[in-house]
Design a protein around this motif. Structure first.
Motif, PDB file in Angstrom:
ATOM      1  N   ALA A 127       0.833  -1.207   0.000  1.00 40.50           N
ATOM      2  CA  ALA A 127       0.000   0.000   0.000  1.00 40.50           C
ATOM      3  C   ALA A 127       0.864   1.251   0.000  1.00 40.50           C
ATOM      4  CB  ALA A 127      -0.931  -0.010   1.212  1.00 40.50           C
ATOM      5  N   LEU A 128       1.891   1.275   0.820  1.00 36.19           N
ATOM      6  CA  LEU A 128       2.778   2.437   0.875  1.00 36.19           C
ATOM      7  C   LEU A 128       3.499   2.638  -0.454  1.00 36.19           C
ATOM      8  CD1 LEU A 128       4.234   1.806   4.437  1.00 36.19           C
ATOM      9  CD2 LEU A 128       2.982   3.851   3.760  1.00 36.19           C
ATOM     10  N   GLY A 129       3.991   1.531  -1.046  1.00 33.51           N
ATOM     11  CA  GLY A 129       4.692   1.627  -2.319  1.00 33.51           C
ATOM     12  C   GLY A 129       3.784   2.071  -3.451  1.00 33.51           C
ATOM     13  N   GLY A 130       2.584   1.509  -3.500  1.00 35.65           N
ATOM     14  CA  GLY A 130       1.638   1.880  -4.551  1.00 35.65           C
ATOM     15  C   GLY A 130       1.223   3.331  -4.444  1.00 35.65           C
ATOM     16  N   PHE A 131       0.923   3.776  -3.228  1.00 40.12           N
ATOM     17  CA  PHE A 131       0.514   5.172  -3.032  1.00 40.12           C
ATOM     18  C   PHE A 131       1.652   6.120  -3.416  1.00 40.12           C
ATOM     19  CE2 PHE A 131      -0.177   9.054  -0.648  1.00 40.12           C
ATOM     20  CZ  PHE A 131      -1.540   9.266  -0.777  1.00 40.12           C
ATOM     21  N   GLY A 132       2.860   5.792  -2.986  1.00 37.85           N
ATOM     22  CA  GLY A 132       3.997   6.638  -3.316  1.00 37.85           C
ATOM     23  C   GLY A 132       4.242   6.716  -4.808  1.00 37.85           C
ATOM     24  N   ALA A 133       4.122   5.575  -5.494  1.00 33.89           N
ATOM     25  CA  ALA A 133       4.335   5.559  -6.938  1.00 33.89           C
ATOM     26  C   ALA A 133       3.271   6.376  -7.660  1.00 33.89           C
ATOM     27  CB  ALA A 133       4.319   4.110  -7.443  1.00 33.89           C
ATOM     28  N   GLY A 134       2.013   6.223  -7.259  1.00 25.54           N
ATOM     29  CA  GLY A 134       0.936   6.979  -7.887  1.00 25.54           C
ATOM     30  C   GLY A 134       1.095   8.472  -7.688  1.00 25.54           C
ATOM     31  N   THR A 135       1.480   8.855  -6.480  1.00 29.02           N
ATOM     32  CA  THR A 135       1.676  10.273  -6.183  1.00 29.02           C
ATOM     33  C   THR A 135       2.829  10.849  -6.998  1.00 29.02           C
ATOM     34  OG1 THR A 135       0.868   9.911  -3.934  1.00 29.02           O
ATOM     35  CG2 THR A 135       2.093  11.934  -4.341  1.00 29.02           C
ATOM     36  N   ALA A 136       3.938  10.116  -7.044  1.00 30.02           N
ATOM     37  CA  ALA A 136       5.116  10.604  -7.764  1.00 30.02           C
ATOM     38  C   ALA A 136       4.849  10.731  -9.265  1.00 30.02           C
ATOM     39  CB  ALA A 136       6.293   9.658  -7.523  1.00 30.02           C
ATOM     40  N   LEU A 137       4.185   9.743  -9.844  1.00 33.39           N
ATOM     41  CA  LEU A 137       3.901   9.779 -11.279  1.00 33.39           C
ATOM     42  C   LEU A 137       3.015  10.968 -11.638  1.00 33.39           C
ATOM     43  CD1 LEU A 137       3.318   5.997 -12.044  1.00 33.39           C
ATOM     44  CD2 LEU A 137       5.139   7.440 -12.986  1.00 33.39           C
ATOM     45  N   VAL A 138       1.986  11.189 -10.848  1.00 32.07           N
ATOM     46  CA  VAL A 138       1.068  12.290 -11.152  1.00 32.07           C
ATOM     47  C   VAL A 138       1.731  13.634 -10.872  1.00 32.07           C
ATOM     48  CG1 VAL A 138      -1.126  13.352 -10.514  1.00 32.07           C
ATOM     49  CG2 VAL A 138      -0.986  10.886 -10.811  1.00 32.07           C
ATOM     50  N   ALA A 139       2.552  13.713  -9.838  1.00 36.33           N
ATOM     51  CA  ALA A 139       3.279  14.960  -9.567  1.00 36.33           C
ATOM     52  C   ALA A 139       4.172  15.317 -10.751  1.00 36.33           C
ATOM     53  CB  ALA A 139       4.114  14.808  -8.298  1.00 36.33           C
ATOM     54  N   TRP A 140       4.830  14.323 -11.318  1.00 38.74           N
ATOM     55  CA  TRP A 140       5.674  14.570 -12.491  1.00 38.74           C
ATOM     56  C   TRP A 140       4.826  14.977 -13.696  1.00 38.74           C
ATOM     57  CZ3 TRP A 140       5.442  11.702 -17.081  1.00 38.74           C
ATOM     58  CH2 TRP A 140       6.409  12.051 -18.045  1.00 38.74           C
ATOM     59  N   TYR A 141       3.702  14.293 -13.897  1.00 42.74           N
ATOM     60  CA  TYR A 141       2.865  14.544 -15.070  1.00 42.74           C
ATOM     61  C   TYR A 141       2.185  15.914 -15.018  1.00 42.74           C
ATOM     62  CZ  TYR A 141      -0.928  13.932 -18.447  1.00 42.74           C
ATOM     63  OH  TYR A 141      -1.812  14.098 -19.495  1.00 42.74           O
ATOM     64  N   THR A 142       1.805  16.355 -13.838  1.00 38.88           N
ATOM     65  CA  THR A 142       1.033  17.602 -13.711  1.00 38.88           C
ATOM     66  C   THR A 142       1.894  18.792 -13.295  1.00 38.88           C
ATOM     67  OG1 THR A 142       0.470  17.100 -11.395  1.00 38.88           O
ATOM     68  CG2 THR A 142      -1.071  16.348 -13.089  1.00 38.88           C
ATOM     69  N   ARG A 143       3.208  18.648 -13.257  1.00 35.59           N
ATOM     70  CA  ARG A 143       4.065  19.686 -12.691  1.00 35.59           C
ATOM     71  C   ARG A 143       3.957  21.014 -13.439  1.00 35.59           C
ATOM     72  NH1 ARG A 143       7.008  16.589 -16.010  1.00 35.59           N
ATOM     73  NH2 ARG A 143       8.707  17.495 -17.251  1.00 35.59           N
ATOM     74  N   ALA A 144       3.640  20.972 -14.748  1.00 39.82           N
ATOM     75  CA  ALA A 144       3.560  22.214 -15.528  1.00 39.82           C
ATOM     76  C   ALA A 144       2.121  22.699 -15.719  1.00 39.82           C
ATOM     77  CB  ALA A 144       4.221  22.011 -16.895  1.00 39.82           C
ATOM     78  N   SER A 145       1.185  22.087 -15.011  1.00 44.67           N
ATOM     79  CA  SER A 145      -0.222  22.450 -15.188  1.00 44.67           C
ATOM     80  C   SER A 145      -0.512  23.822 -14.595  1.00 44.67           C
ATOM     81  CB  SER A 145      -1.129  21.410 -14.517  1.00 44.67           C
ATOM     82  OG  SER A 145      -0.950  20.131 -15.099  1.00 44.67           O
ATOM     83  N   VAL A 146      -1.366  24.560 -15.280  1.00 44.68           N
ATOM     84  CA  VAL A 146      -1.789  25.875 -14.812  1.00 44.68           C
ATOM     85  C   VAL A 146      -3.135  25.730 -14.120  1.00 44.68           C
ATOM     86  CG1 VAL A 146      -2.390  28.221 -15.480  1.00 44.68           C
ATOM     87  CG2 VAL A 146      -0.562  27.003 -16.694  1.00 44.68           C
ATOM     88  N   THR A 147      -3.190  26.101 -12.857  1.00 41.55           N
ATOM     89  CA  THR A 147      -4.418  25.933 -12.094  1.00 41.55           C
ATOM     90  C   THR A 147      -5.275  27.188 -12.145  1.00 41.55           C
ATOM     91  OG1 THR A 147      -3.360  26.668 -10.064  1.00 41.55           O
ATOM     92  CG2 THR A 147      -3.310  24.312 -10.530  1.00 41.55           C
ATOM     93  N   SER A 148      -6.554  26.984 -11.894  1.00 40.84           N
ATOM     94  CA  SER A 148      -7.516  28.081 -11.858  1.00 40.84           C
ATOM     95  C   SER A 148      -8.481  27.811 -10.718  1.00 40.84           C
ATOM     96  CB  SER A 148      -8.283  28.153 -13.186  1.00 40.84           C
ATOM     97  OG  SER A 148      -9.451  28.944 -13.049  1.00 40.84           O
ATOM     98  N   ALA A 149      -9.045  28.858 -10.177  1.00 43.57           N
ATOM     99  CA  ALA A 149      -9.996  28.700  -9.079  1.00 43.57           C
ATOM    100  C   ALA A 149     -11.317  28.114  -9.553  1.00 43.57           C
ATOM    101  CB  ALA A 149     -10.243  30.049  -8.409  1.00 43.57           C
ATOM    102  N   MET A 150     -11.542  28.068 -10.868  1.00 37.42           N
ATOM    103  CA  MET A 150     -12.850  27.674 -11.366  1.00 37.42           C
ATOM    104  C   MET A 150     -12.843  26.444 -12.269  1.00 37.42           C
ATOM    105  SD  MET A 150     -14.497  29.828  -9.693  1.00 37.42           S
ATOM    106  CE  MET A 150     -16.117  29.351 -10.269  1.00 37.42           C
ATOM    107  N   HIS A 151     -11.687  25.903 -12.573  1.00 34.22           N
ATOM    108  CA  HIS A 151     -11.683  24.652 -13.331  1.00 34.22           C
ATOM    109  C   HIS A 151     -10.387  23.901 -13.074  1.00 34.22           C
ATOM    110  CE1 HIS A 151      -9.283  27.083 -16.134  1.00 34.22           C
ATOM    111  NE2 HIS A 151      -8.787  25.930 -16.574  1.00 34.22           N
ATOM    112  N   TRP A 152     -10.404  22.599 -13.343  1.00 36.23           N
ATOM    113  CA  TRP A 152      -9.230  21.768 -13.151  1.00 36.23           C
ATOM    114  C   TRP A 152      -8.434  21.687 -14.441  1.00 36.23           C
ATOM    115  CZ3 TRP A 152     -12.025  17.143 -10.331  1.00 36.23           C
ATOM    116  CH2 TRP A 152     -12.413  17.584  -9.047  1.00 36.23           C
ATOM    117  N   PRO A 153      -7.101  21.676 -14.348  1.00 35.20           N
ATOM    118  CA  PRO A 153      -6.272  21.543 -15.555  1.00 35.20           C
ATOM    119  C   PRO A 153      -6.604  20.258 -16.318  1.00 35.20           C
ATOM    120  CG  PRO A 153      -4.935  22.152 -13.656  1.00 35.20           C
ATOM    121  CD  PRO A 153      -6.296  21.824 -13.127  1.00 35.20           C
ATOM    122  N   ARG A 154      -6.383  20.299 -17.621  1.00 30.01           N
ATOM    123  CA  ARG A 154      -6.689  19.130 -18.435  1.00 30.01           C
ATOM    124  C   ARG A 154      -5.921  17.894 -17.964  1.00 30.01           C
ATOM    125  NH1 ARG A 154      -9.379  20.380 -23.239  1.00 30.01           N
ATOM    126  NH2 ARG A 154     -10.783  22.091 -22.688  1.00 30.01           N
TER     127      ARG A 154
END
Length: 232
Positions: A66-93
Motif C-alpha cells: 500500500a505504501l509503495g503503490g501510493f507513493g508511486a501513484g503520487t510521484a507519477l502524477v506529480a511529475w505529469y502535472t508539474r507544468a499544469s496551470v491551475t484556476s480557481a474555477m476549473h481543473w487543468p486538463r
C-alpha cells in the motif's frame, strides 16, 4: 471575465464524488484485501509498525504494498502535472486525464475482483492492493495539482481539525466539509454492504463515483470556457 457561481459548486460536487470513491476503495481494501488502507498512509505506517512488532510477515507485506503503490501513484502524477496551470474555477486538463486513468485502473481492478468472485488468491490480492493504493495516490496528487479548485479526497484528518478550529473561530463553518465527511462514510458503507451481499461487485461503486466526478469536472471546464467570452 464573468464567472458563474455554479462553476464552483460543480467542482465541489466533483470533489464530494471523489471522496465517496475513496471511501469505497478504503472499505474494499481494508475488508477485502490486506487489512490495510489504500489512501491513508498514516494508518498504514502505524499498521506496519504493529505488524513488524508482532512479527507478522503477511501484514508487513500488505502495508508495504500500500505504501509503495501510493507513493508511486503520487510521484507519477506529480511529475505529469508539474507544468499544469491551475484556476480557481476549473481543473487543468492533465488533472482530468489523471482522473480518467484512475477510473480505468479501478475498472480493471473491479473486473479482476469480479472474475474471482471477490476472493482473489494471494498474488492477485497483492496486485489489487498495490493498484488500489496507486489509484488513491494518483487521486491525491491530482487534487494537489488542481489547487484551490479542489480539496483533499483521500485523507480528511487535517480537514476535520481545520474545520473544528475555523468553525469555532468564525462561528460559521458551513456545510462543504460535512458533505465530504458524509460522502466518505456513505461510500465506505455502500461497499462494505456489497462485500457482504454482492461481493463480486464491491469495487464497482468506486469506479462509478470517479467517472461521475470526471463528468462533472468536465462540465465545469466547459462552462468555464464558455464564460471566457463574457466581460464583466
Amino acid at each position: 471575465m464573468l464567472i458563474k457561481p455554479t462553476q464552483g459548486r460543480t467542482l465541489r460536487l466533483a470533489v464530494v464524488l471523489l471522496v465517496a470513491a475513496s471511501g469505497g476503495v478504503e472499505a474494499t481494501s481494508f475488508l477485502g484485501l490486506g487489512h490495510v488502507f489504500a489512501g491513508v498512509m498514516t494508518s498504514n505506517l502505524a499498521l506496519l509498525g504493529m505488524a513488524a512488532g508482532r512479527g507478522e510477515p503477511l501484514d508487513i507485506t500488505a502495508a508495504l504494498l500500500a505504501l509503495g503503490g501510493f507513493g508511486a501513484g503520487t510521484a507519477l502524477v506529480a511529475w505529469y502535472t508539474r507544468a499544469s496551470v491551475t484556476s480557481a474555477m476549473h481543473w487543468p486538463r492533465r488533472v482530468l486525464v489523471v482522473l480518467a486513468a484512475e477510473a480505468v485502473l479501478l475498472a480493471a481492478g473491479a473486473l479482476v475482483w469480479g472474475l474471482t468472485g471477490g476472493r482473489p488468491g494471494e498474488a492477485l490480492r497483492n496486485i489489487l492492493q498495490c493498484g488500489a493504493a496507486l489509484a488513491m495516490g494518483a487521486q491525491s496528487a491530482a487534487m494537489v495539482a488542481a489547487g484551490k479548485a479542489a480539496a483533499p479526497t483521500t485523507y480528511l484528518t487535517g480537514t476535520l481539525a481545520a474545520y473544528i478550529v475555523q468553525g469555532i473561530g468564525t462561528g460559521s463553518p458551513g456545510l462543504w466539509v460535512p458533505l465530504r465527511f458524509a460522502a466518505l462514510v456513505a461510500g465506505a458503507a455502500l461497499c462494505a454492504v456489497m462485500l457482504d451481499g454482492a461481493r463480486p461487485w464491491a469495487l464497482l461503486p468506486s469506479v462509478v463515483f470517479v467517472m461521475c466526478a470526471l463528468a462533472v469536472a468536465c462540465l465545469s471546464d466547459t462552462r468555464s470556457l464558455s464564460s471566457a467570452g463574457y466581460s464583466s
